[in-house]
Design an enzyme around this catalytic site. Structure first.
Site, PDB file in Angstrom:
ATOM      1  N   HIS A  86       4.218   3.811   4.404  1.00  8.90           N
ATOM      2  CA  HIS A  86       4.720   2.645   5.148  1.00  8.90           C
ATOM      3  C   HIS A  86       4.760   2.979   6.625  1.00  8.90           C
ATOM      4  CE1 HIS A  86       6.747  -1.036   5.968  1.00  8.90           C
ATOM      5  NE2 HIS A  86       7.946  -0.786   5.497  1.00  8.90           N
ATOM      6  N   HIS A 104      -4.099  -2.123   2.982  1.00 11.79           N
ATOM      7  CA  HIS A 104      -2.877  -2.916   3.108  1.00 11.79           C
ATOM      8  C   HIS A 104      -2.689  -3.748   1.855  1.00 11.79           C
ATOM      9  CE1 HIS A 104       0.165  -5.565   4.824  1.00 11.79           C
ATOM     10  NE2 HIS A 104       0.303  -4.667   5.771  1.00 11.79           N
ATOM     11  N   ASP A 134      -1.133   0.741  11.772  1.00 10.98           N
ATOM     12  CA  ASP A 134      -0.811   2.143  12.099  1.00 10.98           C
ATOM     13  C   ASP A 134      -2.016   2.957  12.550  1.00 10.98           C
ATOM     14  OD1 ASP A 134       1.404   1.688   9.495  1.00 10.98           O
ATOM     15  OD2 ASP A 134       2.031   2.285  11.510  1.00 10.98           O
TER      16      ASP A 134
HETATM   17  C1  SDX Z   1       2.501  -0.611   6.821  1.00 11.46           C
HETATM   18  O1  SDX Z   1       3.516  -4.237   3.650  1.00 11.46           O
HETATM   19  C2  SDX Z   1       3.460  -4.303   4.919  1.00 11.46           C
HETATM   20  O2  SDX Z   1       3.425  -5.394   5.505  1.00 11.46           O
HETATM   21  C3  SDX Z   1       3.504  -2.947   5.639  1.00 11.46           C
HETATM   22  C4  SDX Z   1       3.278  -2.985   7.146  1.00 11.46           C
HETATM   23  C5  SDX Z   1       4.407  -3.684   7.889  1.00 11.46           C
HETATM   24  O3  SDX Z   1       4.147  -4.183   8.996  1.00 11.46           O
HETATM   25  O4  SDX Z   1       5.573  -3.622   7.376  1.00 11.46           O
HETATM   26  O5  SDX Z   1       2.050  -3.634   7.420  1.00 11.46           O
HETATM   27  C6  SDX Z   1       3.213  -1.559   7.706  1.00 11.46           C
HETATM   28  O6  SDX Z   1       3.104   0.030   6.007  1.00 11.46           O
HETATM   29  C7  SDX Z   1       0.997  -0.520   6.917  1.00 11.46           C
HETATM   30  C8  SDX Z   1       0.392   0.435   5.872  1.00 11.46           C
HETATM   31  C9  SDX Z   1       0.515   1.849   6.426  1.00 11.46           C
HETATM   32  N1  SDX Z   1       0.127   2.823   5.359  1.00 11.46           N
HETATM   33  C10 SDX Z   1      -1.022   3.504   5.411  1.00 11.46           C
HETATM   34  O7  SDX Z   1      -1.882   3.352   6.279  1.00 11.46           O
HETATM   35  C11 SDX Z   1      -1.161   4.538   4.306  1.00 11.46           C
HETATM   36  C12 SDX Z   1      -2.557   4.446   3.700  1.00 11.46           C
HETATM   37  N2  SDX Z   1      -2.676   3.177   2.972  1.00 11.46           N
HETATM   38  C13 SDX Z   1      -2.421   3.187   1.558  1.00 11.46           C
HETATM   39  O8  SDX Z   1      -1.520   4.115   1.083  1.00 11.46           O
HETATM   40  C14 SDX Z   1      -2.401   1.797   0.930  1.00 11.46           C
HETATM   41  O9  SDX Z   1      -3.466   1.110   1.443  1.00 11.46           O
HETATM   42  C15 SDX Z   1      -1.134   0.948   1.077  1.00 11.46           C
HETATM   43  C16 SDX Z   1       0.073   1.679   0.635  1.00 11.46           C
HETATM   44  C17 SDX Z   1      -0.977   0.506   2.494  1.00 11.46           C
HETATM   45  C18 SDX Z   1      -1.324  -0.274   0.198  1.00 11.46           C
HETATM   46  O10 SDX Z   1      -1.379   0.183  -1.088  1.00 11.46           O
HETATM   47  P1  SDX Z   1      -1.553  -0.819  -2.342  1.00 11.46           P
HETATM   48  O11 SDX Z   1      -1.538  -2.234  -1.918  1.00 11.46           O
HETATM   49  O12 SDX Z   1      -0.609  -0.407  -3.414  1.00 11.46           O
HETATM   50  O13 SDX Z   1      -3.024  -0.561  -2.768  1.00 11.46           O
HETATM   51  P2  SDX Z   1      -3.485   0.502  -3.819  1.00 11.46           P
HETATM   52  O14 SDX Z   1      -2.800   1.817  -3.538  1.00 11.46           O
HETATM   53  O15 SDX Z   1      -3.344  -0.096  -5.176  1.00 11.46           O
HETATM   54  O16 SDX Z   1      -5.027   0.686  -3.417  1.00 11.46           O
HETATM   55  C19 SDX Z   1      -6.030  -0.067  -4.030  1.00 11.46           C
HETATM   56  C20 SDX Z   1      -7.209   0.899  -4.097  1.00 11.46           C
HETATM   57  C21 SDX Z   1      -6.895   2.203  -4.815  1.00 11.46           C
HETATM   58  O17 SDX Z   1      -8.135   2.707  -5.299  1.00 11.46           O
HETATM   59  P3  SDX Z   1      -8.452   2.624  -6.905  1.00 11.46           P
HETATM   60  O18 SDX Z   1      -7.250   3.202  -7.621  1.00 11.46           O
HETATM   61  O19 SDX Z   1      -8.649   1.153  -7.164  1.00 11.46           O
HETATM   62  O20 SDX Z   1      -9.692   3.435  -7.079  1.00 11.46           O
HETATM   63  O21 SDX Z   1      -7.578   1.303  -2.762  1.00 11.46           O
HETATM   64  C22 SDX Z   1      -7.377   2.702  -2.630  1.00 11.46           C
HETATM   65  C23 SDX Z   1      -6.439   3.133  -3.739  1.00 11.46           C
HETATM   66  O22 SDX Z   1      -6.658   4.498  -4.063  1.00 11.46           O
HETATM   67  N3  SDX Z   1      -6.768   2.909  -1.331  1.00 11.46           N
HETATM   68  C24 SDX Z   1      -7.117   3.866  -0.479  1.00 11.46           C
HETATM   69  C25 SDX Z   1      -6.324   3.655   0.645  1.00 11.46           C
HETATM   70  N4  SDX Z   1      -5.528   2.594   0.453  1.00 11.46           N
HETATM   71  C26 SDX Z   1      -5.804   2.144  -0.784  1.00 11.46           C
HETATM   72  N5  SDX Z   1      -8.014   4.876  -0.582  1.00 11.46           N
HETATM   73  C27 SDX Z   1      -8.118   5.677   0.495  1.00 11.46           C
HETATM   74  N6  SDX Z   1      -7.399   5.538   1.640  1.00 11.46           N
HETATM   75  C28 SDX Z   1      -6.496   4.528   1.748  1.00 11.46           C
HETATM   76  N7  SDX Z   1      -5.786   4.412   2.841  1.00 11.46           N
END
Ligand code: SDX
Length: 436
Positions: free
Chosen positions: A276, A315, A371
């Protein structure tokens, strides 16, 4: 909470479902694109409780009705109270946006002047809080210090527990928005082993924050206006984001009718996590670890092998470019004009280019989020990486408090208490030690 007129659902606004276990059929009303989970309870078989929904991480569950922030993840749209984020970032100020989030309308000049004055005169913190901060190790993470000092504020303002009094709510909201920069700056100065700099009420909110962080022996610290503006834009971009993880935490804690300081302390805890708000700090560490553009392909291979995540990408809602990331990318140019280009920018730009063309990321609709570039600006503004999420928390505080205030006034809301699917062992007798 504006009461949206309830329209009586017609047969067309319903879901007809059949429980094949009993052959019974049900019509479940559809309102605002949702069905009420409680309406599923009537569907059951004899001797068993009715149906519930199972949704880890609330991937497809609405927890509330809110009029504060609108996001369209497919189109990359973000609006605060109906105003597009691009226009607010371009034309508004952080305190004006905070007023908008809290009151639902842009302020008149007189309302804004009164609001800015009330915030300015609540920036000081109780002297005892310095002893709190002194109790932390010199290398304590500032987010840990911020979480602790914000929850400590609830002990200095016990009247904050009177959450049903609108005037009292606004007084506590004003105090917290005003004091977040002071608490964040004091945590930073503690880490740096430098004396605290008290608020300077002749400066704007953001200029005062920079002075409390960086002032040394000069009589008045005057930050470069271009840097003040860039930080102001970043605060606006972070101000709210509907039901994200930390806002959900604030609402869940707030649903027990605890004071707003305690609820926001929980939001800070949630924001601290690397998935997050902690992602901006993690992005910088990732860029430093990659080191050169030549090493990007190896890193991407590691991500695709599931060894790590591309921090700052992806996201839950945006399946398109995060509109905030676009604005921050532009703000980078303005800041680097003053500070010189951050050498990590080249790696970030190349990483983004490769990722946006790579099937792994395209298939999963992974784009840069808020971010990905913000850390580059924060580092150029001389913030250590551990302070990045503190900056996110300062920006997000008006949003957390607007959402908390909406929750408190929402007649439909109850204490948050989800169900579970029990997977453990049932009904067994205690085993005396001698028989274990
Ligand atoms: C913020 O919610 C908000 O509004 C948050 C925010 C706000 O203003 O409050 O926008 C701020 O938190 C932004 C996000 C910051 N976090 C990151 O940058 C960390 C990296 N991102 C991920 O951890 C992920 O994308 C999330 C946590 C942001 C979202 O996760 P989800 O919606 O639960 O998606 P998921 O984990 O189910 O991913 C779907 C697929 C998966 O692959 P498969 O299992 O289908 O093979 O996408 C992949 C994930 O492994 N994936 C990524 C990835 N993000 C998702 N793979 C590599 N790198 C990534 N960053």
């Amino acid at each position: 909470m504006t009461d949206t007129p309830t329209v009586e659902p017609t047969k067309a606004d319903s879901l007809s479902m059949r429980d094949n276990r009993t052959g019974r059929e049900y019509d479940i009303p559809i309102t605002d694109g949702t069905i009420r989970a409680a309406d599923l309870r009537q569907i059951g078989v004899k001797g068993e409780p009715g149906l519930a929904t199972y949704d880890p991480g609330f991937v497809n569950t609405a927890s509330c009705r809110s009029a504060i922030t609108f996001i369209d993840g497919d189109l990359g749209i973000l609006e605060y109270r109906g105003y597009p984020i691009e226009q607010l970032a371009e034309q508004s100020t952080f305190l004006e946006v905070a007023y908008l989030l809290l009151h639902g309308e842009l302020p008149t000049q007189a309302q804004l002047d009164e609001w800015v004055l009330s915030i300015t005169y609540h920036t000081f913190i109780h002297e005892n809080l310095k002893q709190f901060i002194e109790g932390f190790r010199y290398d304590a993470h500032p987010m840990g210090m911020l979480m602790a000092t914000v929850s400590a504020l609830s002990t200095f303002y016990p009247a904050a527990s009177k959450i049903d009094d609108p005037e009292n709510r606004m007084l506590q909201i004003t105090r917290l928005i005003a004091k977040m920069p002071t608490l964040g700056a004091f945590a930073y100065r503690h880490q740096q082993g430098k004396p605290y700099v008290y608020p300077d009420n002749s400066l704007s909110y953001t200029a005062n924050f920079l002075a409390m962080l960086f002032k040394m022996s000069e009589p008045t610290y005057q930050a470069d206006e271009r840097l003040v503006h860039a930080l102001e834009v970043l605060f606006i971009l972070h101000a709210d984001h509907e039901q994200n993880c930390s806002t959900n935490a604030v609402r869940s804690i707030g649903s027990s009718q605890v004071d707003p300081y305690s609820a926001v302390a929980g939001g800070i805890a949630a924001l601290y996590g690397p998935l997050h708000g902690g992602a901006n700090e993690a992005v910088l560490a990732m860029l430093k670890r990659i080191g050169t553009t030549e090493d990007i392909p190896d890193f991407i291979a590691g991500v695709k092998d599931g060894k790590e995540k591309l921090m700052g990408f992806g996201h839950r809602v945006y399946k398109n470019y995060d509109p905030r990331a676009k604005i921050i990318k532009k703000a980078c140019d303005d800041v680097f004009e003053v500070t010189g280009v951050n050498p990590l920018l080249k790696i970030a730009q190349e990483l983004e280019k490769i990722a946006l063309e790579d099937e792994y990321f395209v298939k999963r609709k992974l784009y840069p989020n808020v971010d990905f570039y913000s850390g580059l600006i924060y580092e150029a503004l001389q913030f250590p990486a551990e302070m990045f999420t503190v900056l996110f928390a300062i920006g997000r505080t008006p949003g957390w408090l607007a959402q908390w205030s909406e929750l408190v006034q929402d007649k439909e809301q109850k204490i948050a208490r989800p169900k579970q699917v029990y997977t453990g062992i049932r009904s067994r007798d205690f085993v005396p030690m001698s028989e274990r």
